[in-house]
Design an enzyme around this catalytic site. Structure first.
Site, PDB file in Angstrom:
ATOM      1  N   THR A 216       0.834  -1.049  -0.050  1.00  0.00           N
ATOM      2  CA  THR A 216       0.056  -0.113  -0.093  1.00  0.00           C
ATOM      3  C   THR A 216       0.885   1.354  -0.097  1.00  0.00           C
ATOM      4  O   THR A 216       2.064   1.260   0.510  1.00  0.00           O
ATOM      5  CB  THR A 216      -1.121   0.037   1.125  1.00  0.00           C
ATOM      6  OG1 THR A 216      -1.522   1.207   1.332  1.00  0.00           O
ATOM      7  CG2 THR A 216      -0.141  -0.403   2.549  1.00  0.00           C
ATOM      8  N   ASP A 217       0.208   2.362  -0.674  1.00  0.00           N
ATOM      9  CA  ASP A 217       0.948   3.756  -0.462  1.00  0.00           C
ATOM     10  C   ASP A 217       1.047   4.205   0.987  1.00  0.00           C
ATOM     11  O   ASP A 217       2.001   5.035   1.259  1.00  0.00           O
ATOM     12  CB  ASP A 217       0.387   4.810  -1.471  1.00  0.00           C
ATOM     13  CG  ASP A 217      -1.174   4.877  -1.002  1.00  0.00           C
ATOM     14  OD1 ASP A 217      -1.666   4.553  -0.086  1.00  0.00           O
ATOM     15  OD2 ASP A 217      -1.655   5.785  -1.737  1.00  0.00           O
ATOM     16  N   GLU A 218       0.475   3.647   2.018  1.00  0.00           N
ATOM     17  CA  GLU A 218       0.462   4.066   3.261  1.00  0.00           C
ATOM     18  C   GLU A 218       1.710   3.835   3.880  1.00  0.00           C
ATOM     19  O   GLU A 218       2.159   4.325   5.020  1.00  0.00           O
ATOM     20  CB  GLU A 218      -0.663   3.522   4.202  1.00  0.00           C
ATOM     21  CG  GLU A 218      -1.978   4.220   3.384  1.00  0.00           C
ATOM     22  CD  GLU A 218      -3.012   3.763   4.502  1.00  0.00           C
ATOM     23  OE1 GLU A 218      -3.163   3.952   5.832  1.00  0.00           O
ATOM     24  OE2 GLU A 218      -4.084   3.284   4.095  1.00  0.00           O
TER      25      GLU A 218
ATOM     26  N   TYR B 183      -1.443  -0.183  11.207  1.00  0.00           N
ATOM     27  CA  TYR B 183      -1.667  -0.934   9.957  1.00  0.00           C
ATOM     28  C   TYR B 183      -0.644  -0.846   8.747  1.00  0.00           C
ATOM     29  O   TYR B 183      -0.145  -1.748   8.535  1.00  0.00           O
ATOM     30  CB  TYR B 183      -3.063  -0.555   9.375  1.00  0.00           C
ATOM     31  CG  TYR B 183      -3.133  -0.736   7.913  1.00  0.00           C
ATOM     32  CD1 TYR B 183      -3.055  -2.201   7.392  1.00  0.00           C
ATOM     33  CD2 TYR B 183      -3.112   0.330   6.860  1.00  0.00           C
ATOM     34  CE1 TYR B 183      -2.960  -2.409   5.999  1.00  0.00           C
ATOM     35  CE2 TYR B 183      -3.314   0.102   5.446  1.00  0.00           C
ATOM     36  CZ  TYR B 183      -2.933  -1.306   4.965  1.00  0.00           C
ATOM     37  OH  TYR B 183      -3.348  -1.627   3.651  1.00  0.00           O
TER      38      TYR B 183
ATOM     39  N   LYS C  52       2.594  -3.334   7.243  1.00  0.00           N
ATOM     40  CA  LYS C  52       2.657  -3.676   5.978  1.00  0.00           C
ATOM     41  C   LYS C  52       4.155  -3.040   5.600  1.00  0.00           C
ATOM     42  O   LYS C  52       4.682  -3.819   4.530  1.00  0.00           O
ATOM     43  CB  LYS C  52       1.755  -2.921   5.032  1.00  0.00           C
ATOM     44  CG  LYS C  52       0.129  -3.193   5.197  1.00  0.00           C
ATOM     45  CD  LYS C  52      -0.045  -4.406   4.810  1.00  0.00           C
ATOM     46  CE  LYS C  52       0.067  -4.642   3.071  1.00  0.00           C
ATOM     47  NZ  LYS C  52      -0.082  -6.159   2.652  1.00  0.00           N
TER      48      LYS C  52
END
Length: 323
Positions: free
Chosen positions: A129-131, A155, A159
């Site tokens: 994810t870009d997060e 979260y 990741k």
């Protein structure tokens, strides 16, 4: 025997939003055989898989990837590829309790990588994810694959940890792994706790729509079918050890997204209710996808206007069957 083996893909988390859409894409567009593994938590909706059993090229295991004893029975064959969608993904839930995120997102990834080391798959794709990159200000350039990892919630930290584990296994063991990092997905089959489905559900039911803070947080929106097509192209043409950013080229504030949906549904903006901002709420995500465009030839094809109308139409007909 060799030819059959080359067509086997293991998809983890295939009852979830992106995973189920990916399986549908693969069954409809390729000759691959799919083994789907899912823990079937709240996010893994069995209704997402309702039509898959009709396919002769599909099988399912109810399995937790963080439990290696359960996972062993899945590896009764060698796979052409493992594509790891399985993850706890909801930020608010990770703030309340991070433990399941550590188990699935990190330990589960570790277990899968060990099977690759032992020759049970020819390649591995980690769906990230870009997060993991953290947050941008409004005037900063978009994230590239070289942007530093700077996660701001449990979260995204889990990741990022998994991504680093994947990278370390490539550097240490030279196994054929790749990482894809996508911007915010939307489309059919997404859990109604997520931003866009929640807006649609509340608008259809004339319920108040919660909007964090000032509503000016910016996300880059990617239609899920575009994402699935990108992963398929990485599967075929991606290079081991590489990271590929997958973005929608569609930055919108949260308030803009809500107003777009309300406008399409003919609902009043008075349904919007500002609520206390989320802890550690990232201000802006933006993905530069030039690498995957130049190296593999992928770019988003579905506009936000078309994608959001398709999404709204799906929820209109399926909300009664969703969790």
């Amino acid at each position: 025997m060799e030819e059959y083996r080359q067509k086997d893909i293991l998809v983890t988390g295939g009852a979830g939003f992106i995973g189920s859409n990916f399986i549908k894409f693969i069954l409809n567009n390729t000759s691959y055989h799919i083994t789907n593994v899912d823990k079937l938590t709240y996010a893994g909706n069995s209704s997402n898989m309702v039509n898959f059993d009709k396919h002769s090229r599909y099988r399912f295991f109810h399995c937790n990837i963080a439990d290696n004893e359960q996972l062993k029975r899945v590896f009764d064959k060698k796979y052409f590829a493992i594509i790891n969608f399985a993850a706890e993904t909801h930020v608010d839930r990770s703030i309340e309790n991070a433990a399941p995120f550590i188990e699935t997102n990190i330990k589960g990834t570790f277990n899968l990588l060990n099977y690759v080391i032992h020759g049970k798959a020819e390649k591995y794709i980690q769906i990230s994810t870009d997060e993991v990159y953290g947050s941008l200000s409004e005037d900063e350039p978009s994230f590239t694959e070289k942007s530093p990892l700077s996660p701001n919630n449990p979260y995204s930290a889990s990741k990022a940890s998994a991504d680093l584990l994947v990278r370390s296994f490539y550097k240490t063991y030279q196994i054929p792994v790749m990482i894809t990092r996508c911007s915010n997905n939307y489309g059919p089959h997404q859990h109604t706790e997520k931003f866009i489905p929640k807006i649609i559900q509340h608008a259809l039911q004339e319920k108040k729509i919660p909007l964090y803070g000032d509503g000016m947080n910016i996300r880059d929106w990617l239609f899920v079918e575009d994402h699935c097509r990108a992963i398929s192209m990485v599967l075929e043409n991606g290079k081991p050890g590489e990271i590929y950013n997958i973005g929608g080229d569609c930055e919108k504030t949260n308030k803009e997204v809500i107003l777009s949906i309300l406008n399409i549904l003919g609902k009043s903006k008075d349904l919007i209710e500002h609520v206390t901002d989320r802890k550690g709420h990232d201000r802006r995500y933006s993905i530069n996808f030039q690498k995957i465009y130049k190296q593999i030839g992928w770019q988003p094809a579905v506009s936000f206007d078309d994608g959001i109308r398709k999404t709204i139409d799906w929820y209109k007909h399926n909300l009664g069957r969703e969790k």
